[in-house]
Structures are given as C-alpha cells and as structure tokens.
Design an enzyme around this catalytic site. Structure first.
Site, PDB file in Angstrom:
ATOM      1  N   CYS A   1       3.648 -10.593  23.212  1.00  0.00           N
ATOM      2  CA  CYS A   1       3.752  -9.235  23.751  1.00  0.00           C
ATOM      3  C   CYS A   1       4.247  -9.223  25.197  1.00  0.00           C
ATOM      4  O   CYS A   1       4.833  -8.242  25.646  1.00  0.00           O
ATOM      5  CB  CYS A   1       2.406  -8.524  23.653  1.00  0.00           C
ATOM      6  SG  CYS A   1       1.981  -8.025  21.961  1.00  0.00           S
TER       7      CYS A   1
ATOM      8  N   ASP B   1     -14.835 -27.439   6.531  1.00  0.00           N
ATOM      9  CA  ASP B   1     -15.635 -26.979   5.400  1.00  0.00           C
ATOM     10  C   ASP B   1     -15.781 -28.139   4.423  1.00  0.00           C
ATOM     11  O   ASP B   1     -15.138 -29.178   4.563  1.00  0.00           O
ATOM     12  CB  ASP B   1     -15.037 -25.729   4.752  1.00  0.00           C
ATOM     13  CG  ASP B   1     -13.621 -25.927   4.250  1.00  0.00           C
ATOM     14  OD1 ASP B   1     -13.186 -27.078   4.155  1.00  0.00           O
ATOM     15  OD2 ASP B   1     -12.949 -24.925   3.956  1.00  0.00           O
TER      16      ASP B   1
ATOM     17  N   CYS C   1      -1.034 -11.410  25.044  1.00  0.00           N
ATOM     18  CA  CYS C   1      -0.564 -12.591  24.306  1.00  0.00           C
ATOM     19  C   CYS C   1       0.852 -12.951  24.751  1.00  0.00           C
ATOM     20  O   CYS C   1       1.600 -12.095  25.236  1.00  0.00           O
ATOM     21  CB  CYS C   1      -0.629 -12.357  22.803  1.00  0.00           C
ATOM     22  SG  CYS C   1       0.789 -11.512  22.070  1.00  0.00           S
TER      23      CYS C   1
ATOM     24  N   CYS D   1      -1.230  -5.804  25.710  1.00  0.00           N
ATOM     25  CA  CYS D   1      -1.701  -7.055  25.102  1.00  0.00           C
ATOM     26  C   CYS D   1      -1.258  -8.221  25.977  1.00  0.00           C
ATOM     27  O   CYS D   1      -0.117  -8.281  26.432  1.00  0.00           O
ATOM     28  CB  CYS D   1      -1.139  -7.206  23.692  1.00  0.00           C
ATOM     29  SG  CYS D   1      -1.535  -8.800  22.906  1.00  0.00           S
TER      30      CYS D   1
ATOM     31  N   HIS E   1       0.307 -13.622  17.776  1.00  0.00           N
ATOM     32  CA  HIS E   1      -0.268 -12.363  18.264  1.00  0.00           C
ATOM     33  C   HIS E   1      -1.592 -12.062  17.569  1.00  0.00           C
ATOM     34  O   HIS E   1      -2.572 -11.680  18.225  1.00  0.00           O
ATOM     35  CB  HIS E   1       0.701 -11.202  18.049  1.00  0.00           C
ATOM     36  CG  HIS E   1       0.058  -9.859  18.223  1.00  0.00           C
ATOM     37  ND1 HIS E   1      -0.117  -9.259  19.452  1.00  0.00           N
ATOM     38  CD2 HIS E   1      -0.505  -9.005  17.309  1.00  0.00           C
ATOM     39  CE1 HIS E   1      -0.756  -8.109  19.301  1.00  0.00           C
ATOM     40  NE2 HIS E   1      -1.000  -7.927  18.008  1.00  0.00           N
TER      41      HIS E   1
ATOM     42  N   ASP F   1     -14.775 -17.130  10.332  1.00  0.00           N
ATOM     43  CA  ASP F   1     -13.427 -17.639  10.087  1.00  0.00           C
ATOM     44  C   ASP F   1     -12.798 -16.792   9.005  1.00  0.00           C
ATOM     45  O   ASP F   1     -13.499 -16.210   8.173  1.00  0.00           O
ATOM     46  CB  ASP F   1     -13.454 -19.108   9.632  1.00  0.00           C
ATOM     47  CG  ASP F   1     -13.770 -19.231   8.144  1.00  0.00           C
ATOM     48  OD1 ASP F   1     -12.820 -19.427   7.346  1.00  0.00           O
ATOM     49  OD2 ASP F   1     -14.953 -19.103   7.761  1.00  0.00           O
TER      50      ASP F   1
END
Length: 378
Positions: free
Chosen positions: A314, A89, A311, A309, A340, A271
């Site tokens: 998990c 940015d 991830c 999940c 996560h 974002d």
C-alpha cells in the site's frame, strides 16, 4: 512459559516465552504449509510485515522433502531462514481431510500419500519424531479431527483415543528432548481438545487434558462444517475448563470477525489459510470489508488497496496496477495481495492487544465489525 499480562472481560493479553523468542498474544500465525507461504512471500517479507509465528505442516513436510532431509539441513528454522517461533501441526488434520486415503487404528493412522500414493504410517510417536526432526518451537499432539456431524458414540470413542494418543505424545517428546542429536531440546507440546459440538464431551476432555500440564492447549475440530454460532458456543463453554495460565489456540480459524469473537471468549492463538488463499484469488482484506481487485471499477484507480495501510504494498502500488497484474496473470499481483492480507491480520492482532491493554476491547470489536459489515464503497 506463558505470562498473563491482563484481561478485559474474558479477552486475554499475554506473553509466551519460547527458545526462539517471545510471542505477544493474541497472535495470528502465518501459515506456510510446506515451509513457504503460498503466493511467493518470503521469510524476509514475513519479518517486514510483523509476523511473530510461522506455521508449517508435519504431514506435508514428512511427504516432501522428508523430515530427515530437513533435520540434515539443520531444522526448519535454518532451512527456511526464519529465526522466530515456528509451530508445526501434527498431521492429525490430514486424518480428517484425507478421509479417502487413510485408516484409523489404535496404534495410529495408515495413509496413502497424496503425492505419489505410497503407504505411510503415522501415530503419536511418529508424529513427535517427525516434529522433533523439523525442530519446530511448538509441536502439536497427534489427534483425530472427527468429522461433522458425528454421532455421540463415535465422538466419545474418538476423543478417548485422542487422549490416549496425547499421553503417548507427551512421553515420546520427553524422551526426544533428551537425545543428543535432537536439534531443539526445548520443543514445546500443545494438546488438542476435541468433541465436536457436544459441549459436555468437550468440557470433560478439557478437564482431562488440563491435568497433563502441557505447554498450551488447542481447540480442534471446529470450522469443519458447523455454524459460526455453534463454534462460538463451543468456545465459550469449553475455554473456562482449559488452564487460563496457558495459551489457548483455536485451530484453523478464521475470518477477522471469527478472530474477534474468539478473542472475546478467551482465545489467544490463531491460524488460517484465508488471508493467503483469498489473496491468491484477487481479494484483499480491509477495514471496510473484502475487496475484489479484479472488478473493472479499479482499472483506473490510483489509490492504494487501503488508505493509511502501512504495508509495503500500500505504501507503493495502486489498485489499478495490482488489478492489471491479476488480469495479466502475473505472480506479482498474487504476491502483493497475500502480503497485504497477512499484514492486515498481523496489524489487527496488534490493535487487539492494545485494545485489551486499554480495557477497550468491546468498543474496538464493535467498531471493527461495523466496518467489516459496511458496504464496500472503495
């Protein structure tokens, strides 16, 4: 270059080709303000959880360690050890967020550093030079993010100045991309649409900046205090006046529900600090709403944060263990929740892309929102 693959209503499914790889859109950019995700999540972790784009902050990196330092280290990609796209940015949001530390003039903005109080000047040319030193994939134009609420007169003056600054940004970037010592000579520029909640100002500004044929266009100055309904209204009224054949980026937004609503209205870049920030406060995003892992009911819970999940957290750790880490104030607990949550956002964007391709986005959105609104029964 942006390729529009298909649409489902106004929802866009695209592919954005950059010098650092292709970005499948809609996409959520994982926020690493100071070239790091808060919560001790590494770029190796980002690769594992399916991150496509990392976002860093021009102002913060200019203050510390200094953009010249990053350039000497080979640019942000080499510095962070990240080979995929990076968006920086412009520093313009700090014009808004550091209101007590700055003065806005036609040439640019005079700051006092939030770190050590030293005086800093940043205008369009300075922002482009800093971002060129950082060598990000996509640079954002330097703008003013006006406060909410603001008078029509203030907003018109601010937007006119942002347009003048955008032209200066474009000219400076064109020059910088030709210099021999520039690290990324293919750096892209996104312009920013402003206008607060004045739809007519937004639309006129969108028309004007669209004439500049930039690499992409962002909606700025939203999620700064206006209602969600106002934000959705402005998105709906403004996006049709931005080029459909270019990426549209909603800056700093938002919750999973916000993202679904904005995708439906034609936005494809996002974002937000929410997934990392909420993770650091013990909250996990799931398909059944947010969970507070600090709650006593999870003390003996041997299930993962969310059943099914994919991830890495998990797959391995229980709610009870993560709760223990949080209560013991172990950094590992925060790291697990941030990981996560970022995975959850990245996975949701993957599902959104698939739903648009299958012409099933409206049904997907409805089911997802029903899940978020459900009572957390886990």
């Amino acid at each position: 270059m942006y390729k529009l693959i298909c649409k489902d209503g106004n929802a866009k499914r695209g592919e954005f080709t950059t010098v650092h790889g292709k970005i499948q859109t809609p996409v959520f950019m994982n926020v690493g303000t100071a070239a790091a995700i808060k919560g001790a999540v590494s770029t190796m972790d980002l690769q594992e959880i399916g991150t496509q784009v990392e976002l860093s902050n021009t102002y913060h990196l200019h203050v510390r360690p200094g953009d010249e330092v990053v350039k000497k280290m080979g640019g942000l990609h080499k510095f962070m050890v990240w080979d995929k796209p990076i968006l920086t940015d412009s520093g313009g949001f700090q014009v808004f967020s550091l209101a007590g530390l700055r003065k806005i003039k036609e040439e640019g903005v005079y700051f006092n550093s939030h770190v050590d109080g030293r005086k800093i000047f940043m205008g369009p040319e300075e922002s482009m030079r800093i971002q060129s030193n950082l060598a990000s994939t996509i640079a954002m134009a330097f703008d003013e993010c006006p406060p909410h609420p603001a008078t029509r007169e203030y907003m018109e003056d601010s937007v006119a100045r942002t347009t003048r600054w955008l032209i200066r940004c474009k000219n400076e970037m064109k020059k910088l991309n030709t210099l021999e010592d520039t690290i990324n000579k293919h750096q892209m520029l996104f312009g920013i649409n402003q206008g607060g909640t004045y739809a007519d100002i937004r639309i006129e500004h969108a028309k004007r900046i669209s004439e500049l044929d930039l690499d992409g266009y962002a909606l700025g100055g939203l999620a700064v205090g206006e209602s969600h309904d106002d934000m959705y209204r402005i998105i709906e009224e403004t996006v049709p006046y931005l080029p459909e054949a270019k990426p549209t980026y909603l800056m700093g937004v938002g919750t999973p529900a916000n993202i679904l609503e904005a995708v439906e209205r034609g936005v494809d870049f996002f974002d937000c600090v929410y997934p990392a920030r909420n993770g650091r406060h013990g909250h996990a995003y799931t398909n059944h709403g947010k969970m507070n892992l600090l709650n006593a009911k999870y003390e003996l819970d041997d299930r993962p944060i969310e059943e099914g999940c994919g991830c890495p957290v998990c797959k391995t750790y229980s709610r009870g263990y993560i709760r223990h880490l949080l209560k013991a104030k172990e950094m590992l607990g925060l790291r697990f929740l941030v990981t996560h949550n970022l995975y959850f956002y990245n996975k949701m964007m993957e599902e959104i892309r698939e739903a648009i391709e299958n012409q099933n986005f409206a049904n997907y959105k409805k089911k997802k929102l029903e899940g978020f609104a459900a009572e957390q029964g886990n």
